[in-house]
Write a protein that holds these residues in place. Structure first.
Motif, PDB file in Angstrom:
ATOM      1  N   VAL A  16       1.556  13.151  -0.391  1.00 47.29           N
ATOM      2  CA  VAL A  16       1.291  13.706  -1.618  1.00 47.29           C
ATOM      3  C   VAL A  16       1.217  13.061  -2.029  1.00 47.29           C
ATOM      4  CG1 VAL A  16       3.663  11.000  -1.060  1.00 47.29           C
ATOM      5  CG2 VAL A  16       2.054  11.057   1.296  1.00 47.29           C
ATOM      6  N   HIS A 140       4.634   4.971   3.815  1.00 48.91           N
ATOM      7  CA  HIS A 140       4.616   4.093   4.984  1.00 48.91           C
ATOM      8  C   HIS A 140       6.059   3.812   5.391  1.00 48.91           C
ATOM      9  CE1 HIS A 140       3.942   0.414   7.323  1.00 48.91           C
ATOM     10  NE2 HIS A 140       2.654   0.732   7.377  1.00 48.91           N
ATOM     11  N   PRO A 141       6.337   3.536   6.683  1.00 44.12           N
ATOM     12  CA  PRO A 141       7.703   3.183   7.090  1.00 44.12           C
ATOM     13  C   PRO A 141       8.288   2.003   6.328  1.00 44.12           C
ATOM     14  CG  PRO A 141       6.377   3.660   9.022  1.00 44.12           C
ATOM     15  CD  PRO A 141       5.436   3.653   7.851  1.00 44.12           C
ATOM     16  N   ASP A 142       7.441   1.122   5.783  1.00 43.33           N
ATOM     17  CA  ASP A 142       7.967  -0.009   5.020  1.00 43.33           C
ATOM     18  C   ASP A 142       8.251   0.352   3.561  1.00 43.33           C
ATOM     19  OD1 ASP A 142       5.493   0.035   3.713  1.00 43.33           O
ATOM     20  OD2 ASP A 142       4.744  -1.790   4.676  1.00 43.33           O
ATOM     21  N   GLY A 143       8.049   1.616   3.188  1.00 40.12           N
ATOM     22  CA  GLY A 143       8.400   2.075   1.848  1.00 40.12           C
ATOM     23  C   GLY A 143       7.246   2.193   0.886  1.00 40.12           C
ATOM     24  N   ARG A 144       6.065   1.698   1.242  1.00 39.61           N
ATOM     25  CA  ARG A 144       4.917   1.797   0.341  1.00 39.61           C
ATOM     26  C   ARG A 144       4.413   3.234   0.277  1.00 39.61           C
ATOM     27  NH1 ARG A 144       0.619  -2.169   2.622  1.00 39.61           N
ATOM     28  NH2 ARG A 144       1.571  -1.448   4.592  1.00 39.61           N
ATOM     29  N   LEU A 145       4.044   3.656  -0.931  1.00 40.40           N
ATOM     30  CA  LEU A 145       3.512   4.998  -1.139  1.00 40.40           C
ATOM     31  C   LEU A 145       1.993   4.929  -1.276  1.00 40.40           C
ATOM     32  CD1 LEU A 145       4.051   8.018  -1.674  1.00 40.40           C
ATOM     33  CD2 LEU A 145       4.186   7.454  -4.099  1.00 40.40           C
ATOM     34  N   PHE A 146       1.297   5.740  -0.486  1.00 40.02           N
ATOM     35  CA  PHE A 146      -0.158   5.792  -0.517  1.00 40.02           C
ATOM     36  C   PHE A 146      -0.624   7.163  -0.985  1.00 40.02           C
ATOM     37  CE2 PHE A 146       0.728   2.384   2.454  1.00 40.02           C
ATOM     38  CZ  PHE A 146      -0.274   1.454   2.211  1.00 40.02           C
ATOM     39  N   GLY A 147      -1.823   7.202  -1.551  1.00 42.72           N
ATOM     40  CA  GLY A 147      -2.426   8.454  -1.971  1.00 42.72           C
ATOM     41  C   GLY A 147      -3.917   8.426  -1.710  1.00 42.72           C
ATOM     42  N   ILE A 148      -4.524   9.613  -1.642  1.00 46.44           N
ATOM     43  CA  ILE A 148      -5.960   9.708  -1.403  1.00 46.44           C
ATOM     44  C   ILE A 148      -6.612  10.556  -2.484  1.00 46.44           C
ATOM     45  CG2 ILE A 148      -5.945   9.322   1.088  1.00 46.44           C
ATOM     46  CD1 ILE A 148      -5.914  12.382   1.454  1.00 46.44           C
ATOM     47  N   THR A 149      -7.787  10.127  -2.916  1.00 47.57           N
ATOM     48  CA  THR A 149      -8.616  10.852  -3.875  1.00 47.57           C
ATOM     49  C   THR A 149     -10.058  10.794  -3.367  1.00 47.57           C
ATOM     50  OG1 THR A 149      -9.378   9.024  -5.291  1.00 47.57           O
ATOM     51  CG2 THR A 149      -7.139   9.859  -5.690  1.00 47.57           C
ATOM     52  N   TYR A 154      -5.396   4.943  -2.484  1.00 52.18           N
ATOM     53  CA  TYR A 154      -4.580   4.346  -3.531  1.00 52.18           C
ATOM     54  C   TYR A 154      -3.220   3.930  -2.982  1.00 52.18           C
ATOM     55  CZ  TYR A 154      -7.450   5.604  -7.612  1.00 52.18           C
ATOM     56  OH  TYR A 154      -8.453   5.691  -8.550  1.00 52.18           O
ATOM     57  N   ARG A 155      -2.619   2.953  -3.646  1.00 54.20           N
ATOM     58  CA  ARG A 155      -1.244   2.555  -3.357  1.00 54.20           C
ATOM     59  C   ARG A 155      -0.468   2.563  -4.670  1.00 54.20           C
ATOM     60  NH1 ARG A 155      -1.037  -2.844  -0.518  1.00 54.20           N
ATOM     61  NH2 ARG A 155      -1.403  -3.653  -2.615  1.00 54.20           N
ATOM     62  N   PHE A 156       0.768   3.082  -4.626  1.00 52.46           N
ATOM     63  CA  PHE A 156       1.596   3.174  -5.823  1.00 52.46           C
ATOM     64  C   PHE A 156       2.580   2.016  -5.857  1.00 52.46           C
ATOM     65  CE2 PHE A 156       5.402   4.961  -8.049  1.00 52.46           C
ATOM     66  CZ  PHE A 156       4.816   5.097  -9.300  1.00 52.46           C
ATOM     67  N   ASP A 157       2.604   1.288  -6.968  1.00 50.71           N
ATOM     68  CA  ASP A 157       3.557   0.207  -7.180  1.00 50.71           C
ATOM     69  C   ASP A 157       4.739   0.779  -7.946  1.00 50.71           C
ATOM     70  OD1 ASP A 157       5.040  -1.983  -7.997  1.00 50.71           O
ATOM     71  OD2 ASP A 157       3.291  -3.215  -8.470  1.00 50.71           O
ATOM     72  N   ALA A 158       5.858   1.036  -7.236  1.00 46.45           N
ATOM     73  CA  ALA A 158       7.007   1.688  -7.866  1.00 46.45           C
ATOM     74  C   ALA A 158       7.632   0.827  -8.953  1.00 46.45           C
ATOM     75  CB  ALA A 158       8.056   2.033  -6.810  1.00 46.45           C
ATOM     76  N   SER A 159       7.625  -0.496  -8.774  1.00 49.28           N
ATOM     77  CA  SER A 159       8.249  -1.368  -9.767  1.00 49.28           C
ATOM     78  C   SER A 159       7.495  -1.352 -11.086  1.00 49.28           C
ATOM     79  CB  SER A 159       8.340  -2.806  -9.230  1.00 49.28           C
ATOM     80  OG  SER A 159       7.040  -3.323  -8.962  1.00 49.28           O
ATOM     81  N   TRP A 163      -0.763   2.833 -10.252  1.00 45.46           N
ATOM     82  CA  TRP A 163      -1.561   3.127  -9.072  1.00 45.46           C
ATOM     83  C   TRP A 163      -2.664   2.081  -8.933  1.00 45.46           C
ATOM     84  CZ3 TRP A 163      -0.323   6.898  -5.653  1.00 45.46           C
ATOM     85  CH2 TRP A 163       0.562   7.895  -6.085  1.00 45.46           C
ATOM     86  N   GLU A 164      -2.888   1.612  -7.717  1.00 48.27           N
ATOM     87  CA  GLU A 164      -3.927   0.618  -7.453  1.00 48.27           C
ATOM     88  C   GLU A 164      -4.936   1.190  -6.465  1.00 48.27           C
ATOM     89  OE1 GLU A 164      -4.440  -3.701  -5.172  1.00 48.27           O
ATOM     90  OE2 GLU A 164      -2.462  -2.765  -5.379  1.00 48.27           O
ATOM     91  N   LEU A 165      -6.201   1.233  -6.853  1.00 43.65           N
ATOM     92  CA  LEU A 165      -7.256   1.660  -5.944  1.00 43.65           C
ATOM     93  C   LEU A 165      -7.519   0.533  -4.953  1.00 43.65           C
ATOM     94  CD1 LEU A 165      -9.438   3.664  -5.042  1.00 43.65           C
ATOM     95  CD2 LEU A 165     -10.969   2.619  -6.720  1.00 43.65           C
ATOM     96  N   MET A 166      -7.348   0.846  -3.658  1.00 43.88           N
ATOM     97  CA  MET A 166      -7.488  -0.189  -2.639  1.00 43.88           C
ATOM     98  C   MET A 166      -8.891  -0.217  -2.044  1.00 43.88           C
ATOM     99  SD  MET A 166      -3.843   0.363  -0.733  1.00 43.88           S
ATOM    100  CE  MET A 166      -4.221  -0.911   0.475  1.00 43.88           C
TER     101      MET A 166
END
Length: 313
Positions: A16, A140-149, A154-159, A163-166
């Motif tokens: 999600v 991701h298992p390393d804790g990164r959150l990804f999203g698709i549009t 996209y990747r979410f920077d929690a700090s 949101w960053e479009l990759m």
């Protein structure tokens, strides 16, 4: 994100943002470098925000993979394994001590907002807005959150809560489900097809068709045993979504059972439990073997479009 019966909705229904999973288990201190919380508050290490401290006293760190156990164990993917070493008071589980330090949250999202849900304390917290047309999310298992549009990955920077479009999703226009296995391999569901997705390049490759008349209702999920499950839209005269197992090598689907609920647009594997979120704001606990779902809570008018699992599932 959900795939409406007959096409995409104008609101950008999502599979999600359709999950924001991800929820992290574990405990955080009340201070991090450069940030502290007021008396009566504690730092939420997932969102980086100070929240009300409902704890009654100090405790040990909480594990990420604690199973619920007890009479409800039959509704768990792998009941009895990976028990939390920190003691019952800090275990993320349905019978946990609600005053403990354990941080038990996963991400879920609507068409406009990313949330953190605690499925045991039955609380929800707004994090920030989501990219337009967010279909789904996963962790991701390393804790990164990804999203698709429709625009891409996209990747979410929690700090920074940004949101960053990759990369664009080259080769697929309208996926509505995103799930990531324990090795970091991404998968997408779209209608009756399963794809792999490279989380660095955005490259998409068809795995195969699900068959059986199964069609992605809004999300897929992968548990810590690397089992791929998908919520499938109703077939025939049924109004209920179905839980379907997917073969990761061929894409072929096999019915686990009817859930008894409609519009399950988000799936989350966390702390050994399979959760679902719906377009009617409901939080469900789903039996991964039979598909039967029990309602845990109703969050009201929130239309959940997706959800993300905890990194360790």
């Amino acid at each position: 994100m959900h795939l409406p019966r007959g096409g995409w909705s104008a609101s950008g229904a999502l599979c999600v943002l359709g999950a924001i999973v991800i929820a992290l288990g574990g405990c955080g201190s009340d201070e991090v470098e450069g940030q502290s919380c007021d008396p009566g508050e504690r730092l939420n290490p997932v969102s980086g925000r100070c929240v009300e401290d409902v704890r009654s006293g100090p405790g040990a760190d909480a594990g990420e993979d604690a199973d619920a156990g007890g009479d409800d164990a039959g509704n768990l993917p792998d009941a009895g394994e990976d028990a939390d070493a920190g003691g019952d008071e800090d275990t993320c589980a349905l019978d946990m001590d609600l005053q403990s330090e354990a941080v038990c949250q996963f991400y879920a999202h609507s068409a406009s907002m990313l949330y953190l849900i605690d499925p045991f304390r039955l609380t929800i917290e707004e994090v920030r807005s989501v990219p337009e047309g967010l279909f789904d999310i996963d962790t991701h298992p390393d804790g990164r959150l990804f999203g698709i549009t429709p625009e891409g990955l996209y990747r979410f920077d929690a700090s920074a809560e940004s949101w960053e479009l990759m990369e664009p999703l080259s080769g697929l226009a309208n996926p509505n489900g995103l799930c990531i296995d324990t090795g970091g391999q991404g998968y997408l569901t779209s209608y009756d097809e399963l794809y792999t997705v490279d989380l660095e390049s955005g490259a998409v490759a068809l795995v195969g068709e699900t068959g059986g008349g199964f069609s992605s209702s809004g999300d897929c999920v992968i548990d810590k045993g690397n089992t791929i499950l998908m919520s499938s839209a109703p077939r025939g005269f049924s109004q209920d979504d179905e839980l379907v197992w997917l073969n990761g090598d061929t894409g072929e689907g096999s019915l686990r059972g009817r859930t008894g609920h409609a519009d399950i647009y988000g799936l989350t594997a966390a702390w050994g439990i399979l959760f679902g979120t719906t377009g009617e704001g409901k939080l469900l606990r789903i039996n991964p073997a039979t598909g039967v779902a029990d309602e845990l809570h109703d969050f009201g008018d929130i239309v959940f479009n997706g959800a993300a699992s905890s990194p360790a599932r």
